[in-house]
Write an enzyme that holds these catalytic residues in place. Sequence first.
Site, PDB file in Angstrom:
ATOM      1  N   ARG A   1       0.821  -1.223   0.000  1.00  0.00           N
ATOM      2  CA  ARG A   1       0.000   0.000   0.000  1.00  0.00           C
ATOM      3  C   ARG A   1       0.848   1.264   0.000  1.00  0.00           C
ATOM      4  O   ARG A   1       0.453   2.279  -0.580  1.00  0.00           O
ATOM      5  CB  ARG A   1      -0.902   0.018   1.240  1.00  0.00           C
ATOM      6  CG  ARG A   1      -2.225  -0.629   0.979  1.00  0.00           C
ATOM      7  CD  ARG A   1      -3.203  -0.370   2.098  1.00  0.00           C
ATOM      8  NE  ARG A   1      -4.492  -0.882   1.687  1.00  0.00           N
ATOM      9  CZ  ARG A   1      -5.445  -0.145   1.119  1.00  0.00           C
ATOM     10  NH1 ARG A   1      -5.271   1.135   0.916  1.00  0.00           N
ATOM     11  NH2 ARG A   1      -6.575  -0.702   0.738  1.00  0.00           N
TER      12      ARG A   1
ATOM     13  N   ASN B   1     -14.163  14.043  -0.848  1.00  0.00           N
ATOM     14  CA  ASN B   1     -14.770  12.761  -1.194  1.00  0.00           C
ATOM     15  C   ASN B   1     -16.265  12.876  -0.930  1.00  0.00           C
ATOM     16  O   ASN B   1     -16.699  13.693  -0.113  1.00  0.00           O
ATOM     17  CB  ASN B   1     -14.173  11.648  -0.334  1.00  0.00           C
ATOM     18  CG  ASN B   1     -14.506  10.248  -0.840  1.00  0.00           C
ATOM     19  OD1 ASN B   1     -15.185  10.079  -1.862  1.00  0.00           O
ATOM     20  ND2 ASN B   1     -14.032   9.244  -0.132  1.00  0.00           N
TER      21      ASN B   1
ATOM     22  N   HIS C   1     -19.783  10.726   0.115  1.00  0.00           N
ATOM     23  CA  HIS C   1     -20.165   9.491   0.802  1.00  0.00           C
ATOM     24  C   HIS C   1     -21.692   9.424   0.872  1.00  0.00           C
ATOM     25  O   HIS C   1     -22.338  10.415   1.225  1.00  0.00           O
ATOM     26  CB  HIS C   1     -19.559   9.483   2.204  1.00  0.00           C
ATOM     27  CG  HIS C   1     -19.875   8.243   2.964  1.00  0.00           C
ATOM     28  ND1 HIS C   1     -19.440   6.996   2.554  1.00  0.00           N
ATOM     29  CD2 HIS C   1     -20.601   8.035   4.083  1.00  0.00           C
ATOM     30  CE1 HIS C   1     -19.884   6.086   3.398  1.00  0.00           C
ATOM     31  NE2 HIS C   1     -20.601   6.682   4.332  1.00  0.00           N
TER      32      HIS C   1
ATOM     33  N   ASP D   1      -9.306  13.014   5.108  1.00  0.00           N
ATOM     34  CA  ASP D   1      -8.194  12.896   6.065  1.00  0.00           C
ATOM     35  C   ASP D   1      -7.778  11.426   6.116  1.00  0.00           C
ATOM     36  O   ASP D   1      -8.164  10.631   5.241  1.00  0.00           O
ATOM     37  CB  ASP D   1      -8.566  13.471   7.437  1.00  0.00           C
ATOM     38  CG  ASP D   1      -9.681  12.687   8.135  1.00  0.00           C
ATOM     39  OD1 ASP D   1     -10.083  11.613   7.631  1.00  0.00           O
ATOM     40  OD2 ASP D   1     -10.139  13.147   9.198  1.00  0.00           O
TER      41      ASP D   1
ATOM     42  N   GLY E   1      -8.702   9.040   7.998  1.00  0.00           N
ATOM     43  CA  GLY E   1      -9.718   8.088   8.428  1.00  0.00           C
ATOM     44  C   GLY E   1     -10.642   7.671   7.295  1.00  0.00           C
ATOM     45  O   GLY E   1     -10.513   8.116   6.158  1.00  0.00           O
TER      46      GLY E   1
ATOM     47  N   ASP F   1     -13.994   8.111   5.824  1.00  0.00           N
ATOM     48  CA  ASP F   1     -15.181   8.983   5.783  1.00  0.00           C
ATOM     49  C   ASP F   1     -15.306   9.834   7.047  1.00  0.00           C
ATOM     50  O   ASP F   1     -16.411  10.089   7.525  1.00  0.00           O
ATOM     51  CB  ASP F   1     -16.457   8.141   5.573  1.00  0.00           C
ATOM     52  CG  ASP F   1     -16.373   7.274   4.327  1.00  0.00           C
ATOM     53  OD1 ASP F   1     -15.836   7.739   3.311  1.00  0.00           O
ATOM     54  OD2 ASP F   1     -16.831   6.121   4.370  1.00  0.00           O
TER      55      ASP F   1
HETATM   56  C1  GAR Z   1     -21.473   7.218  -4.708  1.00  0.00           C
HETATM   57  O1  GAR Z   1     -22.744   7.114  -4.106  1.00  0.00           O
HETATM   58  C2  GAR Z   1     -20.415   7.483  -3.662  1.00  0.00           C
HETATM   59  O2  GAR Z   1     -20.860   8.293  -2.619  1.00  0.00           O
HETATM   60  C3  GAR Z   1     -20.131   6.089  -3.182  1.00  0.00           C
HETATM   61  O3  GAR Z   1     -20.062   5.340  -4.364  1.00  0.00           O
HETATM   62  C4  GAR Z   1     -21.016   5.871  -5.285  1.00  0.00           C
HETATM   63  C5  GAR Z   1     -20.346   6.034  -6.631  1.00  0.00           C
HETATM   64  O4  GAR Z   1     -21.302   6.324  -7.608  1.00  0.00           O
HETATM   65  N1  GAR Z   1     -18.927   6.059  -2.413  1.00  0.00           N
HETATM   66  C6  GAR Z   1     -18.802   5.382  -1.264  1.00  0.00           C
HETATM   67  O5  GAR Z   1     -19.650   4.630  -0.829  1.00  0.00           O
HETATM   68  C7  GAR Z   1     -17.495   5.635  -0.524  1.00  0.00           C
HETATM   69  N2  GAR Z   1     -17.577   5.279   0.829  1.00  0.00           N
HETATM   70  P1  GAR Z   1     -20.861   6.734  -9.094  1.00  0.00           P
HETATM   71  O6  GAR Z   1     -19.757   5.773  -9.510  1.00  0.00           O
HETATM   72  O7  GAR Z   1     -22.103   6.568  -9.907  1.00  0.00           O
HETATM   73  O8  GAR Z   1     -20.373   8.145  -9.030  1.00  0.00           O
END
Ligand code: GAR
Length: 195
Positions: free
Chosen positions: A58, A100, A102, A134, A136, A138
């Site tokens: 990583r 980001n 969420h 950051d 963490g 989310d």
């Molecule tokens: C979105 O709802 C985003 O918030 C989520 O993945 C989806 C991507 O949609 N992300 C997470 O859950 C991160 N924890 P998309 O590919 O259609 O933009």
Amino acid sequence: MSGSGSNLQALIDATTSPDFGAQVVAVGADRPGIEALDRAERHGIDTFCLPLADFDDRVAWDVALADEVASHAPDLIVLAGFMKLTGPAFLALFGGRTVNTHPALSPSFPGMHAPRDALEHGVKITGATLFVVDQGMDTGPIVAQVAVPVLPDDDESTLHERIKVSERQMLVDWVGRMARENFTLTDRTLTFGES
Ligand code: GAR
């Protein structure tokens, strides 16, 4: 990006207006063959793909990600559906200017399955959160949130799709604002209009 890229598409569409104040300079993913990369290529946007499995660990992946993103000289980095935590090398270069999105009202339901977790918990209102990344999962300072009701007959898919309609609008509105206006991050508070 890891997924279908509908949030990316909303941003690309927004940038067709000169008033938006930003362009997408590159789109990166940690998996090949995903719709988000195809969307970028259809719009003539540079793409890159860095699967974790191509690196020793990583730490090496994180350094490569930081180098690759730096080569595109972005002002702001937007993660949307990127299901990996960025590491110290990435945050050293881009901390404070990486956001980001969420699909839950943070700090509830962090992680990869927020709509499912919200349904299982029985909440009546969930939503989406735009936050500054950051170290963490989310956990970073919240830029914006939007509330979405959970309907009695929702399943994970219908709920997530309804969240994403609001999430895309939130993303476009606030990323545009961050691109156009000066912002300052103090502890967990993002303030606009100060240099
Ligand atoms: C979105 O709802 C985003 O918030 C989520 O993945 C989806 C991507 O949609 N992300 C997470 O859950 C991160 N924890 P998309 O590919 O259609 O933009």
